[in-house]
Write an enzyme that holds these catalytic residues in place. Structure first.
Site, short mmCIF file in Angstrom:
data_model
loop_
_atom_site.label_atom_id
_atom_site.label_comp_id
_atom_site.label_asym_id
_atom_site.label_seq_id
_atom_site.Cartn_x
_atom_site.Cartn_y
_atom_site.Cartn_z
N THR A 90 89.97 5.22 75.91
CA THR A 90 90.29 4.11 75.02
C THR A 90 91.05 3.01 75.75
O THR A 90 90.58 1.88 75.86
CB THR A 90 91.09 4.51 73.77
OG1 THR A 90 90.33 5.43 72.99
CG2 THR A 90 91.36 3.27 72.90
N TRP A 132 89.30 14.51 75.58
CA TRP A 132 88.38 13.41 75.32
C TRP A 132 87.25 13.44 76.35
O TRP A 132 86.11 13.14 76.02
CB TRP A 132 89.11 12.07 75.42
CG TRP A 132 89.72 11.55 74.17
CD1 TRP A 132 89.32 10.45 73.46
CD2 TRP A 132 90.85 12.07 73.47
NE1 TRP A 132 90.14 10.26 72.36
CE2 TRP A 132 91.09 11.25 72.35
CE3 TRP A 132 91.69 13.16 73.68
CZ2 TRP A 132 92.12 11.48 71.45
CZ3 TRP A 132 92.73 13.39 72.79
CH2 TRP A 132 92.92 12.56 71.69
N ASN A 178 87.11 15.52 71.41
CA ASN A 178 87.49 14.48 70.47
C ASN A 178 86.31 13.65 69.98
O ASN A 178 85.60 13.02 70.77
CB ASN A 178 88.51 13.54 71.11
CG ASN A 178 88.98 12.47 70.16
OD1 ASN A 178 89.74 12.73 69.23
ND2 ASN A 178 88.48 11.24 70.35
N GLU A 179 86.10 13.67 68.66
CA GLU A 179 85.14 12.80 67.98
C GLU A 179 83.73 12.88 68.55
O GLU A 179 82.97 11.91 68.51
CB GLU A 179 85.65 11.36 67.96
CG GLU A 179 86.92 11.20 67.14
CD GLU A 179 87.50 9.80 67.19
OE1 GLU A 179 86.96 8.96 67.93
OE2 GLU A 179 88.50 9.56 66.49
N GLU A 254 93.85 13.07 63.35
CA GLU A 254 94.10 11.74 63.92
C GLU A 254 93.94 10.72 62.80
O GLU A 254 92.92 10.71 62.09
CB GLU A 254 93.15 11.40 65.07
CG GLU A 254 93.46 10.03 65.69
CD GLU A 254 92.54 9.68 66.85
OE1 GLU A 254 92.22 10.59 67.64
OE2 GLU A 254 92.14 8.51 66.97
N ARG A 380 90.98 1.78 59.41
CA ARG A 380 89.78 2.47 58.92
C ARG A 380 90.20 3.65 58.05
O ARG A 380 91.30 4.15 58.22
CB ARG A 380 88.90 2.94 60.09
CG ARG A 380 89.55 3.99 60.98
CD ARG A 380 88.62 4.44 62.07
NE ARG A 380 88.54 3.46 63.12
CZ ARG A 380 89.36 3.42 64.18
NH1 ARG A 380 90.33 4.32 64.29
NH2 ARG A 380 89.23 2.52 65.11
#
Length: 799
Positions: A90, A132, A178-179, A254, A380
């Site tokens: 990120t 990640w 992650n995600e 998160e 969000r």
């Protein structure tokens, strides 16, 4: 002890303007809801705490107190960290504990420091690790961490074992990826490998994405045994029916990720209550823990607090710190929520409340929030419309709570219209009469009512003022521990760590990632580390660089982008290849080539690479020799300085420097001294047809008016007089000599060792480096051919 606000108007049954009443029951006799697991912050995903370790020890300790010290600030109960994987996640890359399968190193990165310091302040804090990205070897060429599940599970287990062995840290929770999609086989293998390594107490959170894994948990008993907690990201305060049906603990693992102004604080306060009220989530974790990364990188200031000035020690304690305190200073993991409708719910006129009871049933805490829609919008997901108005609420206490006589009260109010914002203020205790009390609630407030004591609004005075990144900046990297990161460098692709060369260069920065990792976003193929300020425009950047085997190294200015978009960044890049050629580009990808030639590059040799940008002028130099110059550079108006490589290969960097091309000297006039400087306005020159060297946009030329005390001729500005013997020069371009024809003397730099503002005089020609110059064919900068001298012919001061 904190002061108490005795403003009794907050507690009366009827307040002017409050017209709606509601009655709400708090009753523990009907049983309890779910067990509270704690409020947390996330460092990583990625490099979000990058600047924090560079703070002076006093301010670093203060920041950590605000985050972790019980009954002081946020008093966080969970610290989640990224398990570094050598790739962009990120806001930068975080280094892996295993760059390859044959080595382990637990000195890399700053997450260890954070976990140690958090535990030092709160021994009960829970620790949670999540990946990640992964080093390429984990996928064994597949590009996936799931293709060889035993390999990946072993890699994760070693990180957990290393935490214990080297830092005495027990990792309480570990995630999957992650995600990104989950793999049921991998999760079950991870559980087995953890157990086989004596890590039975490390619980698995899956899958740090959506609630969709719940469906598979319901169908697969072995997966259900492996997964302890279902963790979702940014769930919008709701969970799924499948997730509820599993009976698993549900976490917002998160959340938040919102600019930390008052609206961000409202978002955080609303989430902390309503994630349980609406979604039965017993933990909420903020991304990110602390916004400690450069402005201009993605999601700037999306942390619980902000620390972006390590060079001065300045930091900002933001509103979310106190929003967290309203829960964390009055509860602990293991407390029990009351049931919905009996201590948990929403108010008739907006807002929410939760009630928690200590395991021994001796203490109770009620947390209330009345955040309005527009003042609590999170980044969000989309927040559906709702209304909140001022209201009076009456709580009826039943069960064991009926015996309470009073409650301590703390309040935060976000004032968006005036200047009456208050954070975490202790109010007068509220009396409970016949098992009831009434509270007048205003909009955009947080209230905590509790039987507990010992809370404080921590405060450190005399926080240093903020300040810009310091220039000039110079780092030879010799003061760092090996394998650590150099201060203020923010790796955006690849990993640059300190390496002891055992040579005259001593310690250097070394790019150490040798294969493209398993990525989380669209990483650049070119390892790059940025530094400084994204708003920089006119700078000189230099570094000594050496390719160990085969690649290109670069130095750059005006690098416009970082984060997941760094692959497409513009800037001014000078590349030198180990096979010889140099290249100048306006992009990191190397597609927009501005110039190229033979740079005489060789592996194993050190070269000084430097770039200069001033307005539309851009120049590149190798070992002090100008290899490229343009007066028409407009690809990137501003950006960071940077170093890097063209591919994932070993390369070393030393003696990094940035200074400003800022305009500091006075307006030009006749009789002013001519010097060498980087900090000067008046340094654009042109060689006229009659041999004069004229200051652009003026009628001033290089002139001489007297002998210096040492015997040379002083060089000053004079009114241009075509044909004047004191102003007519011969420029021998091949040798770089600038000769005053009437005296047969050469333009010379004096006092080379003194740094900025070097004097310029005329002396007999000898061809030494201090007499070699570059004068552009078009109006531009006149530079000297001295190694590591990033100064230019300029007018500054009076003769």
């Amino acid at each position: 002890a904190p002061s108490v606000n005795s403003n009794m108007s907050l507690w009366v049954l009827v307040v002017f303007g409050v017209v709606v009443s509601g009655d709400y029951v708090l009753d523990d006799s009907v049983g309890f809801g779910r067990e509270f697991d704690g409020i947390g912050g996330l460092s990583g995903g990625g490099a979000t705490s990058l600047l924090l370790p560079n703070y002076p020890p006093e301010q670093l300790s203060q920041i950590l107190d605000y985050l972790f010290k019980p009954n002081f600030g946020a008093s966080l109960q969970i610290l989640k960290v990224e398990i570094g994987g050598d790739a962009q996640s990120t806001d930068g890359t975080e280094s892996s504990h295993m760059h390859n399968a044959n080595e382990e190193n637990y000195q890399r990165g700053y997450e260890w420091m954070l976990m140690v310091e958090a535990k030092k302040r709160n021994p009960d804090i829970k620790l949670y690790g999540l990946s990640w990205t992964f080093p390429a070897w984990v996928g064994n060429g597949s590009g996936s961490p799931y293709k060889f599940p035993n390999l990946t599970a072993g890699y994760i287990s070693k990180w957990i074992l290393g935490a214990k062995k080297y830092y005495n840290l027990s990792i309480d929770y570990v995630g999957i990826w992650n995600e990104r999609g989950y793999d049921s086989t991998y999760i079950k293998v991870l559980r087995k490998v953890l157990d086989d390594n004596g890590l039975q107490t490390t619980r698995i959170v899956a899958h740090d994405g959506s609630w969709d894994i719940a469906g598979d948990i319901l169908k697969d008993p072995d997966l259900a045994k492996a997964v302890d907690i279902i963790g979702a990201h940014y769930p919008g305060t709701t969970s799924s029916s499948d997730a509820m049906q599993t009976g698993k603990k549900l976490w917002s693992s998160e959340d938040y990720s919102t600019f930390n102004d008052l609206t961000g604080g409202g978002c955080w306060a609303r989430l902390l209550n309503q994630n349980y009220v609406n979604g039965h989530m017993t933990s909420t974790i903020s991304w990110n823990l602390i916004a400690s990364y450069y402005k201009g990188l993605p999601f700037y200031r999306d942390g619980l607090m902000t620390a972006v000035h390590p060079w001065t020690g300045h930091y900002d304690v933001e509103s979310p710190i106190w929003g967290a305190a309203h829960t964390t200073q009055f509860t602990k993991p293991g407390w029990l929520y009351l049931k919905h409708g009996y201590g948990v719910g929403k108010f008739q006129k907006g807002g929410s409340y939760v009630t928690l009871v200590s395991p021994d049933k001796k203490n109770v805490t009620i947390i209330i929030e009345t955040m309005s829609h527009d003042r609590s919008v999170c980044i969000r997901p989309r927040l559906q419309p709702y209304n909140v108005t001022n209201q009076s609420v009456t709580f009826q206490l039943k069960g064991s709570l009926a015996g309470l006589k009073s409650l301590h009260v703390w309040r935060t109010h976000h004032d968006f219209e005036g200047n009456s914002t208050t954070f975490f203020e202790q109010m007068k205790d509220i009396e409970v009469v016949d098992g009831k009390f009434t509270l007048s609630l205003d909009v955009n407030s947080i209230w905590t009512l509790s039987t507990t004591t010992g809370q404080h609004k921590g405060n450190y005075t005399k926080v240093p003022d903020p300040g810009p990144f310091p220039l000039p900046y110079h780092d030879k990297f010799d003061s760092y521990a090996e394998f650590s990161e150099a201060a203020n460098f923010a790796d955006q692709s690849g990993v640059f760590e300190i390496f002891d060369t055992q040579s005259s260069h001593s310690k250097v920065m070394r790019q150490v990632v040798l294969q493209r990792p398993i990525t989380w976003c669209n990483d650049a193929n070119q390892p790059i580390s940025i530094i400084g300020n994204q708003s920089w425009q006119d700078v000189n950047v230099s570094v000594d660089a050496m390719v160990e085997k085969k690649t290109s190294v670069f130095v750059a200015a005006r690098v416009a982008k970082g984060g997941c978009g760094v692959a497409g960044t513009k800037g001014f890049f000078l590349w030198l290849n180990s096979d010889g050629p140099f290249m100048v580009t306006s992009d990191l990808a190397g597609k927009n080539v501005l110039g190229h030639g033979d740079g005489h590059g060789k592996a194993g040799q050190w070269y000084t690479l430097s770039v200069h940008v001033l307005k539309n002028t851009a120049m590149a130099m190798i070992n002090g020799a100008v290899v490229f110059h343009t007066n028409d550079f407009n690809a990137s108006p501003n950006g960071w300085a940077a170093i890097g490589t063209a591919s994932f290969d070993y390369a070393q960097f030393d003696d990094f420097a940035v200074n400003s091309s800022a305009l500091l000297c006075s307006s030009p006039a006749v009789g002013q001294s001519v010097v060498m400087s980087s900090h000067a306005t008046n340094k654009m020159w042109q060689l006229t047809g009659d041999g004069a060297i004229q200051l652009v946009n003026t009628s001033l030329c290089l002139d001489t008016n007297s002998f210096s005390s040492a015997g040379g001729l002083n060089v000053v500005t004079g009114e241009c007089q075509p044909g004047s013997p004191n102003q007519t020069y011969l420029y021998e371009e091949e040798q770089g000599l600038v000769i005053l024809k009437s005296q047969n003397k050469c333009l010379s730099i004096m006092d080379v060792s003194t740094g900025e503002h070097l004097s310029v005089e005329l002396w007999p020609c000898n061809g030494d480096a201090n007499q070699r110059w570059y004068i552009p064919r078009q109006p531009g900068l006149v530079t000297a051919a001295l190694d590591e001298m990033y100064v230019y012919l300029a007018v500054c001061g009076h003769g």
